[in-house]
Design a protein around this motif. Structure first.
Motif, mmCIF file in Angstrom:
data_model
loop_
_atom_site.group_PDB
_atom_site.id
_atom_site.type_symbol
_atom_site.label_atom_id
_atom_site.label_comp_id
_atom_site.label_asym_id
_atom_site.label_seq_id
_atom_site.Cartn_x
_atom_site.Cartn_y
_atom_site.Cartn_z
ATOM 1 N N UNK A 1 0.848 -1.191 0.000
ATOM 2 C CA UNK A 1 0.000 0.000 0.000
ATOM 3 C C UNK A 1 0.882 1.239 0.000
ATOM 4 N N UNK A 2 0.346 2.311 -0.513
ATOM 5 C CA UNK A 2 1.104 3.560 -0.567
ATOM 6 C C UNK A 2 1.514 3.990 0.835
ATOM 7 N N UNK A 3 2.648 4.601 0.903
ATOM 8 C CA UNK A 3 3.170 5.111 2.163
ATOM 9 C C UNK A 3 2.265 6.226 2.667
ATOM 10 N N UNK A 4 1.698 6.101 3.882
ATOM 11 C CA UNK A 4 0.788 7.141 4.372
ATOM 12 C C UNK A 4 1.476 8.506 4.512
ATOM 13 N N UNK A 5 2.763 8.513 4.826
ATOM 14 C CA UNK A 5 3.473 9.791 4.957
ATOM 15 C C UNK A 5 3.544 10.515 3.602
ATOM 16 N N UNK A 6 3.739 9.759 2.541
ATOM 17 C CA UNK A 6 3.781 10.356 1.203
ATOM 18 C C UNK A 6 2.408 10.871 0.806
ATOM 19 N N UNK A 7 1.381 10.083 1.060
ATOM 20 C CA UNK A 7 0.014 10.516 0.746
ATOM 21 C C UNK A 7 -0.334 11.774 1.540
ATOM 22 N N UNK A 8 0.070 11.816 2.801
ATOM 23 C CA UNK A 8 -0.170 12.982 3.653
ATOM 24 C C UNK A 8 0.531 14.210 3.077
ATOM 25 N N UNK A 9 1.786 14.051 2.712
ATOM 26 C CA UNK A 9 2.557 15.151 2.125
ATOM 27 C C UNK A 9 1.887 15.653 0.848
ATOM 28 N N UNK A 10 1.449 14.726 0.009
ATOM 29 C CA UNK A 10 0.788 15.124 -1.237
ATOM 30 C C UNK A 10 -0.490 15.908 -0.959
ATOM 31 N N UNK A 11 -1.252 15.491 0.040
ATOM 32 C CA UNK A 11 -2.464 16.230 0.392
ATOM 33 C C UNK A 11 -2.109 17.625 0.908
ATOM 34 N N UNK A 12 -1.104 17.697 1.765
ATOM 35 C CA UNK A 12 -0.695 19.008 2.299
ATOM 36 C C UNK A 12 -0.277 19.949 1.175
ATOM 37 N N UNK A 13 0.410 19.416 0.185
ATOM 38 C CA UNK A 13 0.856 20.247 -0.935
ATOM 39 C C UNK A 13 -0.325 20.877 -1.672
ATOM 40 N N UNK B 1 8.895 15.988 4.348
ATOM 41 C CA UNK B 1 7.895 14.938 4.537
ATOM 42 C C UNK B 1 7.931 14.376 5.950
ATOM 43 N N UNK B 2 9.112 14.043 6.434
ATOM 44 C CA UNK B 2 9.228 13.431 7.766
ATOM 45 C C UNK B 2 8.791 14.391 8.870
ATOM 46 N N UNK B 3 9.123 15.652 8.715
ATOM 47 C CA UNK B 3 8.745 16.637 9.731
ATOM 48 C C UNK B 3 7.229 16.812 9.762
ATOM 49 N N UNK B 4 6.614 16.958 8.596
ATOM 50 C CA UNK B 4 5.165 17.113 8.556
ATOM 51 C C UNK B 4 4.464 15.869 9.095
#
Length: 116
Positions: free
Chosen positions: A31-43, A51-54
């Protein structure tokens, strides 16, 4: 060299077509990395940064809510706003909070409804 590459490609294709017939099942991609998906949404909200900080802000926000450090969504949004880059808006902090709750602790989403 070219013969070796053609041979490897032929073997790979043979495995692809022979695997189902032989009863072999390959694992589905992770499954997609949730941290990456989160970063993409924030963008999409104009929120950038590492990414790691957010992801850390999102996760620690969930922990702060779970342990009662932040009693409600207003306190959690203030914490988030204080962590974001200078110039971030209150609206961005609330969008960050909502995205973080959806991503890392969906069981805490009701605090957003309580804030209304």
């Amino acid at each position: 060299m070219r013969r070796a590459l053609i041979g490897a490609a032929t073997v790979a294709m043979g495995l692809t077509f022979a695997a189902p017939a032989a009863g072999l099942i390959f694992a589905a991609p992770a499954a997609a990395d949730p941290d990456t998906a989160f970063t993409n949404e924030l963008n999409t909200y104009g929120i950038y940064g590492q990414k790691d900080y957010n992801a850390w802000i999102g996760k620690i926000t969930c922990k702060r809510i779970a342990t009662g450090v932040d009693a409600d969504a207003f306190e959690a949004a203030e914490f988030v706003h204080n962590q974001l880059q200078r110039g971030s808006t209150t609206e961005q902090a609330w969008k960050f909070l909502a995205a973080g709750l959806r991503t890392y602790c969906p069981d805490k989403l009701p605090i957003l409804d309580q804030a209304r």
